[in-house]
Design an enzyme around this catalytic site. Structure first.
Site, mmCIF file in Angstrom:
data_model
loop_
_atom_site.group_PDB
_atom_site.id
_atom_site.type_symbol
_atom_site.label_atom_id
_atom_site.label_comp_id
_atom_site.label_asym_id
_atom_site.label_seq_id
_atom_site.Cartn_x
_atom_site.Cartn_y
_atom_site.Cartn_z
ATOM 1 N N LYS A 145 0.829 -1.223 0.000
ATOM 2 C CA LYS A 145 0.000 0.000 0.000
ATOM 3 C C LYS A 145 0.855 1.261 0.000
ATOM 4 C CE LYS A 145 -3.994 -2.274 2.122
ATOM 5 N NZ LYS A 145 -3.399 -3.569 2.490
ATOM 6 N N ARG A 146 1.860 1.265 -0.856
ATOM 7 C CA ARG A 146 2.764 2.413 -0.948
ATOM 8 C C ARG A 146 2.062 3.597 -1.586
ATOM 9 N NH1 ARG A 146 5.879 0.208 2.660
ATOM 10 N NH2 ARG A 146 7.647 -1.014 1.922
#
Ligand code: OMP
Length: 274
Positions: free
Chosen positions: A96-97
């Site tokens: 979930k960058r």
């Protein structure tokens, strides 16, 4: 090989849309494994789960939080896990960058070059330039958070912006940006109605990662019906806790396989009947 070709091949050969989430929360691992291996129990646990289920899945999705929580030793367990996953199965880094361009370049390098994942989850809130570094890897794929499975998804993702919910704007942009077939979306099984709208918006080609089955009580039947794309596939149905923690005793491997068989069969039943 392009991500989509690899996904289609493994979905067909294992007759499966099941993705197992490798989220080995240290405190929940079987005590006998931790007693024997200490921090290395993470890899040992994953290895045994992979050995028991590799013929039942299309993908494995390690969520980086469960490895990072243990510091450098945990990251080694992540690396060993990634390397152990059979090469025909999709590897998905749940990271979930989301960050600006020069930082994103380093995240992409870590996930795609160092760890050599096939795909990763990315938060699109910062817009196109924050995604561009990942999209340069035309053989890889990023799954953009679109309509997540958690209750707080309503706080922002469902806000009405110029007549449409924010998640729909996101789906439209994803379709527009998907020149190299290397974008997918994350949509929770807790929102099957929204999933239907999103699938209509993006068309049948783009893959959707569907978490929320099992522990989060998402609706599998409606989600499969509304979420499937080309060839009654292009949908990765993630289950983590319900499979990997089916038992914490000596029989944890057999229990995980039974749950994986259960989910694969149910998914295939709904595929067939749709
Ligand atoms: P279980 O609820 O145990 O099946 O785990 C779900 C996994 O999917 C976790 O690793 C979550 O971080 C992830 N996930 C969601 O649960 N909801 C989302 O909307 C998105 C994700 C994800 O990106 O994978």
């Amino acid at each position: 090989m392009k991500f989509i070709a690899k996904l289609d091949a493994v979905c067909a050969s294992n007759q499966s849309l099941l993705c197992i989430g490798l989220d080995p929360e240290y405190e929940k691992l079987p005590r006998f494994l931790v007693g024997k291996y200490g921090v290395n129990a993470l890899f040992e646990f994953n290895k045994q789960i992979i050995d028991a289920t590799a013929d039942l899945v299309c993908a494995y999705k390690p969520n980086l939080a469960f490895y990072e929580a243990l510091g450098p030793a945990g990251l080694e367990e992540l690396q060993k896990t990634r390397e152990y996953i059979p090469k025909e199965i999709i590897t998905l880094a749940d990271a979930k960058r989301g960050d600006l361009e020069n930082t994103a370049r380093q995240y992409a390098k870590a996930l795609f070059e160092f760890y050599q994942f096939d795909s990763a989850t990315v938060n699109p809130l910062m817009g196109y330039d924050s995604l561009a570094p990942y999209l340069r890897y035309s053989d890889k794929l990023i799954f953009l958070l679109c309509r997540t499975s958690n209750p707080g998804a309503r706080d922002f993702q469902e806000l009405n912006c110029e007549g449409k919910p924010l998640y729909q704007h996101l789906a439209e942009s994803a379709r527009e940006w998907n020149k190299d077939q290397n974008i997918g979306l994350v949509v929770g099984a807790t929102a099957p109605r929204e999933l239907g709208i999103i699938r209509k918006t993006i068309g049948n080609e783009m893959p959707i990662l569907l978490p929320g089955i099992g522990a989060q009580s998402g609706d599998l039947e409606q989600s499969v019906k509304n979420g499937m794309g080309a060839n009654k596939a292009r949908l990765l149905v993630n289950v983590s806790r319900d499979v990997i923690f089916a038992s914490s005793e000596k029989d944890f491997v057999q229990a995980a396989r039974r749950r994986a068989e259960h989910w694969r069969a149910r998914i295939n039943q709904y595929r067939k009947n749709t």
